[in-house]
Each structure stands twice: as C-alpha cells, then as structure tokens.
Design a protein around this motif. Structure first.
Motif, PDB file in Angstrom:
ATOM      1  N   LEU A 142      -3.458 -15.404   6.211  1.00 49.80           N
ATOM      2  CA  LEU A 142      -2.516 -14.850   5.578  1.00 49.80           C
ATOM      3  C   LEU A 142      -2.877 -14.401   4.286  1.00 49.80           C
ATOM      4  O   LEU A 142      -3.576 -15.124   3.456  1.00 49.80           O
ATOM      5  N   ASP A 143      -2.476 -13.400   3.560  1.00 42.78           N
ATOM      6  CA  ASP A 143      -2.537 -13.112   2.260  1.00 42.78           C
ATOM      7  C   ASP A 143      -1.404 -13.637   1.400  1.00 42.78           C
ATOM      8  O   ASP A 143      -0.639 -14.415   2.085  1.00 42.78           O
ATOM      9  N   ARG A 144      -1.644 -13.906   0.102  1.00 41.78           N
ATOM     10  CA  ARG A 144      -0.632 -14.572  -0.669  1.00 41.78           C
ATOM     11  C   ARG A 144      -0.272 -13.872  -1.751  1.00 41.78           C
ATOM     12  O   ARG A 144      -1.020 -13.193  -2.535  1.00 41.78           O
ATOM     13  N   ILE A 145       0.885 -14.113  -2.402  1.00 42.88           N
ATOM     14  CA  ILE A 145       1.547 -13.541  -3.643  1.00 42.88           C
ATOM     15  C   ILE A 145       1.907 -14.827  -4.088  1.00 42.88           C
ATOM     16  O   ILE A 145       2.790 -15.588  -3.784  1.00 42.88           O
ATOM     17  N   HIS A 146       1.570 -14.983  -5.557  1.00 44.39           N
ATOM     18  CA  HIS A 146       2.069 -16.177  -6.496  1.00 44.39           C
ATOM     19  C   HIS A 146       2.979 -15.683  -7.269  1.00 44.39           C
ATOM     20  O   HIS A 146       2.906 -14.660  -7.934  1.00 44.39           O
ATOM     21  N   ILE A 147       4.053 -16.368  -7.628  1.00 47.26           N
ATOM     22  CA  ILE A 147       4.816 -16.344  -8.401  1.00 47.26           C
ATOM     23  C   ILE A 147       4.854 -17.498  -9.438  1.00 47.26           C
ATOM     24  O   ILE A 147       5.195 -18.634  -8.747  1.00 47.26           O
ATOM     25  N   GLY A 203       1.991 -13.685   3.633  1.00 50.36           N
ATOM     26  CA  GLY A 203       2.133 -13.068   4.617  1.00 50.36           C
ATOM     27  C   GLY A 203       1.032 -11.815   4.839  1.00 50.36           C
ATOM     28  O   GLY A 203       0.142 -12.119   4.395  1.00 50.36           O
ATOM     29  N   ASP A 204       1.328 -10.962   5.684  1.00 47.50           N
ATOM     30  CA  ASP A 204       0.219 -10.015   6.012  1.00 47.50           C
ATOM     31  C   ASP A 204       0.584  -8.814   5.119  1.00 47.50           C
ATOM     32  O   ASP A 204       1.373  -7.978   5.085  1.00 47.50           O
ATOM     33  N   LEU A 205      -0.505  -8.852   4.009  1.00 52.89           N
ATOM     34  CA  LEU A 205      -0.303  -7.552   3.003  1.00 52.89           C
ATOM     35  C   LEU A 205      -1.194  -6.295   3.175  1.00 52.89           C
ATOM     36  O   LEU A 205      -1.321  -5.365   2.617  1.00 52.89           O
ATOM     37  N   ARG A 206      -1.723  -6.203   4.493  1.00 51.82           N
ATOM     38  CA  ARG A 206      -2.572  -5.187   4.733  1.00 51.82           C
ATOM     39  C   ARG A 206      -1.945  -3.758   4.932  1.00 51.82           C
ATOM     40  O   ARG A 206      -2.660  -2.863   4.152  1.00 51.82           O
ATOM     41  N   LEU A 207      -0.673  -3.688   5.542  1.00 53.20           N
ATOM     42  CA  LEU A 207       0.051  -2.502   5.391  1.00 53.20           C
ATOM     43  C   LEU A 207       0.149  -1.941   3.951  1.00 53.20           C
ATOM     44  O   LEU A 207      -0.209  -0.765   3.576  1.00 53.20           O
ATOM     45  N   GLU A 260      -2.777  -0.716   2.329  1.00 50.72           N
ATOM     46  CA  GLU A 260      -3.182   0.831   2.625  1.00 50.72           C
ATOM     47  C   GLU A 260      -2.262   1.778   2.292  1.00 50.72           C
ATOM     48  O   GLU A 260      -2.635   2.989   1.711  1.00 50.72           O
ATOM     49  N   SER A 261      -0.791   1.541   2.190  1.00 53.75           N
ATOM     50  CA  SER A 261       0.202   2.583   2.224  1.00 53.75           C
ATOM     51  C   SER A 261       0.562   2.654   0.723  1.00 53.75           C
ATOM     52  O   SER A 261       0.898   3.793   0.361  1.00 53.75           O
ATOM     53  N   ASP A 262       0.316   1.832  -0.003  1.00 58.54           N
ATOM     54  CA  ASP A 262       0.710   1.752  -1.694  1.00 58.54           C
ATOM     55  C   ASP A 262       2.130   1.944  -1.608  1.00 58.54           C
ATOM     56  O   ASP A 262       2.716   2.502  -2.846  1.00 58.54           O
ATOM     57  N   ASP A 263       2.960   1.581  -0.865  1.00 58.56           N
ATOM     58  CA  ASP A 263       4.510   1.675  -0.947  1.00 58.56           C
ATOM     59  C   ASP A 263       5.132   0.432  -0.988  1.00 58.56           C
ATOM     60  O   ASP A 263       4.736  -0.533  -0.265  1.00 58.56           O
ATOM     61  N   ILE A 264       5.893   0.402  -2.141  1.00 63.08           N
ATOM     62  CA  ILE A 264       6.736  -0.978  -2.280  1.00 63.08           C
ATOM     63  C   ILE A 264       7.611  -1.260  -1.213  1.00 63.08           C
ATOM     64  O   ILE A 264       7.790  -2.613  -0.814  1.00 63.08           O
ATOM     65  N   ASN A 265       8.077  -0.349  -0.363  1.00 65.29           N
ATOM     66  CA  ASN A 265       8.910  -0.543   1.022  1.00 65.29           C
ATOM     67  C   ASN A 265       7.976  -1.370   1.834  1.00 65.29           C
ATOM     68  O   ASN A 265       8.800  -1.880   2.907  1.00 65.29           O
TER      69      ASN A 265
END
Length: 130
Positions: free
Chosen positions: A5-10, A40-44, A47-52
């Motif tokens: 899984l990919d990670r976002i750190h706050i 989570g999975d941050l591949r989409l 690739e999309s560069d879309d905040i949504n």
C-alpha cells in the motif's frame, strides 16, 4: 508479487483535549500531537492527477481535530484507537497508523508517545467493509 500500500503522512497535528488519569488532567485541556499514516492504493490519482481520485487528507485532518477537541479519554491508547476508526471510515483508507505524543507527561522526558496500526478488521462491530 504482493502489492504494498501507498502512504500519505499527516505529521504533527497540534490539538488540545482532555486526556489523562490525574484530577488536574481531567479538568484542563492539554496539548497533544497527532501524526497519521494513511495507507491506500494511490496509483489511480498518480495517473489521473485528479483530487477526486485520492484520499482527502484535509478532510481527515479536520475530522480528527474536531473529534479530538471534543473528546475526553483517560488513556492516549484509547484516543488513538478511536482516531484510527475515524480514519478508516474513509473507504480509500485501507490501513492507518496513529501516533499520539503527550508532551511533558513524564519528568525528564520531552514526550510520551503511543503508536498503533489498525485495519477495518480490527473494528468488526463498526460495519466497515473489508
């Protein structure tokens, strides 16, 4: 090969809340520092560069601050457990790490910290999907 899984750190969210077992800790809010690791999975979104398409970390941060400021716990372990559940309510978050520092909790120590890791499976009664 298993996908990691990919990670976002706050990091280092400063919040004031009621936490502790001593009488003075039950009356006066004190500083705590919360750090989150959202997996989570941050591949989409990559690739999309879309905040949504990504995990809305600003929304999660705001929810954690609101929850914590209104909370009252005896143990930072319990507070961390509930913050983890709050983060896992976001469907894109598949695993979460929560670290809570309580500065000044021990004399001669800068801080005491608790770090936990949780998945939806750790909350079977909350109705999270796998």
């Amino acid at each position: 090969m298993e996908f990691k899984l990919d990670r976002i750190h706050i990091r280092d969210i400063l919040v004031r809340c009621i936490v502790g077992i001593n009488p003075d800790e039950r009356e006066k809010k004190q500083d705590i520092i919360i750090s989150l690791c959202l997996e989570g999975d941050l591949r989409l979104p990559g690739e999309s560069d879309d905040i949504n398409d990504t995990i809305n970390y600003k929304e999660i941060k705001n929810r954690v601050i609101s929850f914590t400021e209104e909370s009252s716990f005896y143990l930072i372990e319990a507070l961390a457990h509930e913050i983890a559940a709050l983060c896992l309510e976001v469907p894109e978050v598949r695993r979460v790490g929560v670290t809570i520092d309580k500065p000044g909790a021990l004399r001669f120590a800068r801080s005491v910290a608790v770090e936990i890791f949780r998945t939806r499976e750790d909350y079977p009664d909350r109705g999270f999907d796998g």
